[in-house]
Design a protein around this motif. Structure first.
Motif, PDB file in Angstrom:
ATOM      1  N   ARG A 226    -115.021 -37.206  41.591  1.00 29.33           N
ATOM      2  CA  ARG A 226    -116.248 -37.968  41.807  1.00 29.33           C
ATOM      3  C   ARG A 226    -117.462 -37.166  41.334  1.00 29.33           C
ATOM      4  O   ARG A 226    -117.484 -35.941  41.446  1.00 29.33           O
ATOM      5  CB  ARG A 226    -116.417 -38.315  43.283  1.00 29.33           C
ATOM      6  N   VAL A 227    -118.464 -37.861  40.803  1.00 30.53           N
ATOM      7  CA  VAL A 227    -119.728 -37.225  40.450  1.00 30.53           C
ATOM      8  C   VAL A 227    -120.706 -37.479  41.582  1.00 30.53           C
ATOM      9  O   VAL A 227    -121.049 -38.630  41.881  1.00 30.53           O
ATOM     10  CB  VAL A 227    -120.275 -37.763  39.114  1.00 30.53           C
ATOM     11  N   VAL A 228    -121.139 -36.424  42.240  1.00 35.08           N
ATOM     12  CA  VAL A 228    -122.069 -36.510  43.363  1.00 35.08           C
ATOM     13  C   VAL A 228    -123.317 -35.709  43.025  1.00 35.08           C
ATOM     14  O   VAL A 228    -123.347 -34.943  42.059  1.00 35.08           O
ATOM     15  CB  VAL A 228    -121.429 -35.958  44.660  1.00 35.08           C
ATOM     16  N   ALA A 229    -124.369 -35.887  43.819  1.00 32.01           N
ATOM     17  CA  ALA A 229    -125.588 -35.104  43.632  1.00 32.01           C
ATOM     18  C   ALA A 229    -125.272 -33.646  43.935  1.00 32.01           C
ATOM     19  O   ALA A 229    -124.764 -33.321  45.014  1.00 32.01           O
ATOM     20  CB  ALA A 229    -126.690 -35.619  44.537  1.00 32.01           C
ATOM     21  N   GLN A 230    -125.573 -32.771  42.982  1.00 36.66           N
ATOM     22  CA  GLN A 230    -125.184 -31.368  43.122  1.00 36.66           C
ATOM     23  C   GLN A 230    -125.954 -30.528  42.106  1.00 36.66           C
ATOM     24  O   GLN A 230    -126.312 -31.007  41.035  1.00 36.66           O
ATOM     25  CB  GLN A 230    -123.673 -31.249  42.871  1.00 36.66           C
ATOM     26  N   SER A 231    -126.198 -29.282  42.443  1.00 34.29           N
ATOM     27  CA  SER A 231    -126.815 -28.355  41.488  1.00 34.29           C
ATOM     28  C   SER A 231    -126.155 -26.999  41.647  1.00 34.29           C
ATOM     29  O   SER A 231    -125.516 -26.710  42.663  1.00 34.29           O
ATOM     30  CB  SER A 231    -128.326 -28.243  41.719  1.00 34.29           C
ATOM     31  N   GLY A 232    -126.305 -26.164  40.631  1.00 37.39           N
ATOM     32  CA  GLY A 232    -125.697 -24.837  40.676  1.00 37.39           C
ATOM     33  C   GLY A 232    -125.568 -24.275  39.286  1.00 37.39           C
ATOM     34  O   GLY A 232    -126.338 -24.626  38.383  1.00 37.39           O
ATOM     35  N   SER A 233    -124.597 -23.405  39.083  1.00 40.67           N
ATOM     36  CA  SER A 233    -124.329 -22.848  37.760  1.00 40.67           C
ATOM     37  C   SER A 233    -122.889 -23.159  37.387  1.00 40.67           C
ATOM     38  O   SER A 233    -122.013 -23.240  38.251  1.00 40.67           O
ATOM     39  CB  SER A 233    -124.569 -21.334  37.743  1.00 40.67           C
ATOM     40  N   THR A 234    -122.649 -23.359  36.113  1.00 42.12           N
ATOM     41  CA  THR A 234    -121.306 -23.659  35.644  1.00 42.12           C
ATOM     42  C   THR A 234    -120.924 -22.774  34.469  1.00 42.12           C
ATOM     43  O   THR A 234    -121.741 -22.491  33.594  1.00 42.12           O
ATOM     44  CB  THR A 234    -121.160 -25.138  35.231  1.00 42.12           C
ATOM     45  N   ASP A 235    -119.661 -22.342  34.484  1.00 43.10           N
ATOM     46  CA  ASP A 235    -119.095 -21.633  33.342  1.00 43.10           C
ATOM     47  C   ASP A 235    -117.806 -22.331  32.910  1.00 43.10           C
ATOM     48  O   ASP A 235    -116.891 -21.711  32.381  1.00 43.10           O
ATOM     49  CB  ASP A 235    -118.844 -20.158  33.668  1.00 43.10           C
ATOM     50  N   ILE A 236    -117.758 -23.646  33.130  1.00 47.50           N
ATOM     51  CA  ILE A 236    -116.567 -24.417  32.794  1.00 47.50           C
ATOM     52  C   ILE A 236    -116.254 -24.287  31.302  1.00 47.50           C
ATOM     53  O   ILE A 236    -117.152 -24.332  30.463  1.00 47.50           O
ATOM     54  CB  ILE A 236    -116.732 -25.901  33.200  1.00 47.50           C
ATOM     55  N   PHE A 237    -114.990 -24.081  30.989  1.00 47.09           N
ATOM     56  CA  PHE A 237    -114.531 -23.934  29.613  1.00 47.09           C
ATOM     57  C   PHE A 237    -113.494 -25.028  29.379  1.00 47.09           C
ATOM     58  O   PHE A 237    -112.412 -25.011  29.963  1.00 47.09           O
ATOM     59  CB  PHE A 237    -113.933 -22.535  29.410  1.00 47.09           C
ATOM     60  N   ILE A 238    -113.835 -25.987  28.550  1.00 45.91           N
ATOM     61  CA  ILE A 238    -112.964 -27.124  28.290  1.00 45.91           C
ATOM     62  C   ILE A 238    -112.294 -26.940  26.931  1.00 45.91           C
ATOM     63  O   ILE A 238    -112.975 -26.860  25.910  1.00 45.91           O
ATOM     64  CB  ILE A 238    -113.765 -28.443  28.332  1.00 45.91           C
ATOM     65  N   TYR A 239    -110.977 -26.869  26.945  1.00 45.92           N
ATOM     66  CA  TYR A 239    -110.216 -26.722  25.700  1.00 45.92           C
ATOM     67  C   TYR A 239    -108.951 -27.573  25.819  1.00 45.92           C
ATOM     68  O   TYR A 239    -108.644 -28.093  26.908  1.00 45.92           O
ATOM     69  CB  TYR A 239    -109.902 -25.255  25.403  1.00 45.92           C
ATOM     70  N   PRO A 240    -108.216 -27.777  24.711  1.00 47.51           N
ATOM     71  CA  PRO A 240    -107.065 -28.689  24.745  1.00 47.51           C
ATOM     72  C   PRO A 240    -106.115 -28.408  25.909  1.00 47.51           C
ATOM     73  O   PRO A 240    -105.771 -27.266  26.192  1.00 47.51           O
ATOM     74  CB  PRO A 240    -106.398 -28.444  23.390  1.00 47.51           C
ATOM     75  N   GLY A 241    -105.758 -29.495  26.577  1.00 50.38           N
ATOM     76  CA  GLY A 241    -104.945 -29.408  27.779  1.00 50.38           C
ATOM     77  C   GLY A 241    -105.742 -29.754  29.026  1.00 50.38           C
ATOM     78  O   GLY A 241    -105.153 -30.022  30.076  1.00 50.38           O
ATOM     79  N   TYR A 242    -107.071 -29.772  28.895  1.00 50.73           N
ATOM     80  CA  TYR A 242    -107.935 -30.088  30.032  1.00 50.73           C
ATOM     81  C   TYR A 242    -107.798 -31.572  30.390  1.00 50.73           C
ATOM     82  O   TYR A 242    -107.723 -32.436  29.515  1.00 50.73           O
ATOM     83  CB  TYR A 242    -109.389 -29.770  29.676  1.00 50.73           C
ATOM     84  N   GLU A 243    -107.801 -31.891  31.673  1.00 51.43           N
ATOM     85  CA  GLU A 243    -107.741 -33.265  32.150  1.00 51.43           C
ATOM     86  C   GLU A 243    -109.142 -33.747  32.505  1.00 51.43           C
ATOM     87  O   GLU A 243    -109.766 -33.252  33.446  1.00 51.43           O
ATOM     88  CB  GLU A 243    -106.846 -33.363  33.391  1.00 51.43           C
ATOM     89  N   PHE A 244    -109.657 -34.715  31.748  1.00 52.31           N
ATOM     90  CA  PHE A 244    -111.009 -35.225  31.965  1.00 52.31           C
ATOM     91  C   PHE A 244    -111.027 -36.151  33.174  1.00 52.31           C
ATOM     92  O   PHE A 244    -110.161 -37.003  33.335  1.00 52.31           O
ATOM     93  CB  PHE A 244    -111.515 -35.938  30.719  1.00 52.31           C
ATOM     94  N   ARG A 245    -112.055 -35.987  33.995  1.00 50.36           N
ATOM     95  CA  ARG A 245    -112.149 -36.728  35.247  1.00 50.36           C
ATOM     96  C   ARG A 245    -113.297 -37.723  35.288  1.00 50.36           C
ATOM     97  O   ARG A 245    -113.247 -38.693  36.028  1.00 50.36           O
ATOM     98  CB  ARG A 245    -112.311 -35.733  36.415  1.00 50.36           C
ATOM     99  N   ALA A 246    -114.363 -37.478  34.516  1.00 58.19           N
ATOM    100  CA  ALA A 246    -115.585 -38.275  34.672  1.00 58.19           C
ATOM    101  C   ALA A 246    -115.992 -39.054  33.434  1.00 58.19           C
ATOM    102  O   ALA A 246    -116.654 -40.083  33.543  1.00 58.19           O
ATOM    103  CB  ALA A 246    -116.747 -37.354  35.082  1.00 58.19           C
TER     104      ALA A 246
END
Length: 298
Positions: A226-246
């Motif tokens: 789920r996409v909710v109201a949120q703030s912070g820092s991200t270092d997400i690394f998306i590469y082949p094999g990742y499961e998209f949620r949004a």
């Protein structure tokens, strides 16, 4: 605008002004409303450079510097009327600099244009290197997929905004032999309650750019999809094999080889299809990178 259909594998050539034709009922375009700030500074004598990565306070910055040998602990640098002292050298070579007063950004700041543009910033870049919806100041680089939009096209699309302050790490190539060992840069983001509600009501979310994609997928990953109201820092690394949620579709520019960005779009559309799309774009002489053309992935 190159249009790539993931289901059929077809690749077609359209104009960006055709984008509204691809809107389905229930679509929501999500855009990054960050605004690029002048983050590049030169010392008064011109021999040293400071790139402000993050203002820890108004007078204390986390920075990249050149040349490093002139920025040892205790060394000082003058920019305009301000004098900065190197307080810390971080493990990755970045510096923490404390200033005796605020640096005059308007007088001494420069935009840090991508290195592949091969030139320093010019006065016209102050607005040209911004999206028409740029609002939240803090990025070093522009969310370039958004540069295509005019107010007229924006008005034809159901849309909402997130904020991710794009950092210099966007341009750093992946050098690790194993992709998973690449150390991803961290960037500050925010999703408002208004945007979270709009996303919750949408049938399909179209991410405008890799930065909007990374923001949405960060929040969805942290909240069971789920996409909710949120703030912070991200270092997400998306590469082949990742499961998209949004995200169900995306608009993006054409990216540098060996970059985290081309890996992200390969994860979304499949490596073989993206390579075929890039071959087609090269054959048809599409323009690549920040001021280049775009690709809509459905």
């Amino acid at each position: 605008m190159l249009v790539v259909d993931r289901q059929s594998g077809t690749i077609t050539h359209r104009m960006f002004t055709d984008l509204p034709e691809f809107v389905r009922e229930g679509d929501l375009f999500v855009m990054n409303n960050t605004r690029v700030v002048p983050a590049r500074y030169f010392s008064n004598e011109g021999s040293r450079e400071v790139l402000r990565l993050e203002p820890l306070t108004a007078t204390r910055w986390r920075c990249m510097v050149k040349p490093g040998k002139k920025f040892r602990i205790g060394h000082t640098v003058e920019i305009g009327e301000a004098t900065g002292t190197v307080e810390q050298i971080l493990e990755n070579g970045e510096r923490v600099i404390q200033w005796d007063r605020e640096v005059d950004e308007a007088a001494h700041g420069h935009l840090a244009l991508p290195h592949y543009m091969g030139r320093d910033d010019q006065p016209a870049d102050r607005e040209r290197y911004q999206t028409v919806f740029a609002q939240a100041a803090g990025a070093i680089a522009a969310p370039t997929a958004g540069l295509h939009f005019t107010p007229e096209i924006l008005a034809q699309l159901p849309h909402a905004f997130v904020t991710l302050h794009v950092g210099v790490g966007t341009f750093q190539p992946v050098k690790a032999e194993k992709i998973a060992e690449h150390v991803m840069h961290s960037e500050q983001y925010e999703v408002t309650e208004e945007t979270a509600v709009a996303i919750g009501q949408a049938k399909r979310v179209v991410a405008v750019g890799t930065t909007a994609m990374r923001t949405l997928e960060t929040v969805a990953r942290d909240n069971a999809g789920r996409v909710v109201a949120q703030s912070g820092s991200t270092d997400i690394f998306i590469y082949p094999g990742y499961e998209f949620r949004a995200v169900g579709a995306m608009l993006t520019n054409f990216h540098l080889p060996k970059s985290t960005l081309i890996m992200l779009v390969s994860a979304f559309a499949g490596k073989e299809l993206i390579l075929r799309a890039y071959e087609e774009a090269i054959r048809e002489r599409y323009r690549f990178f920040s001021y280049g053309d775009c690709m809509l992935i459905l």
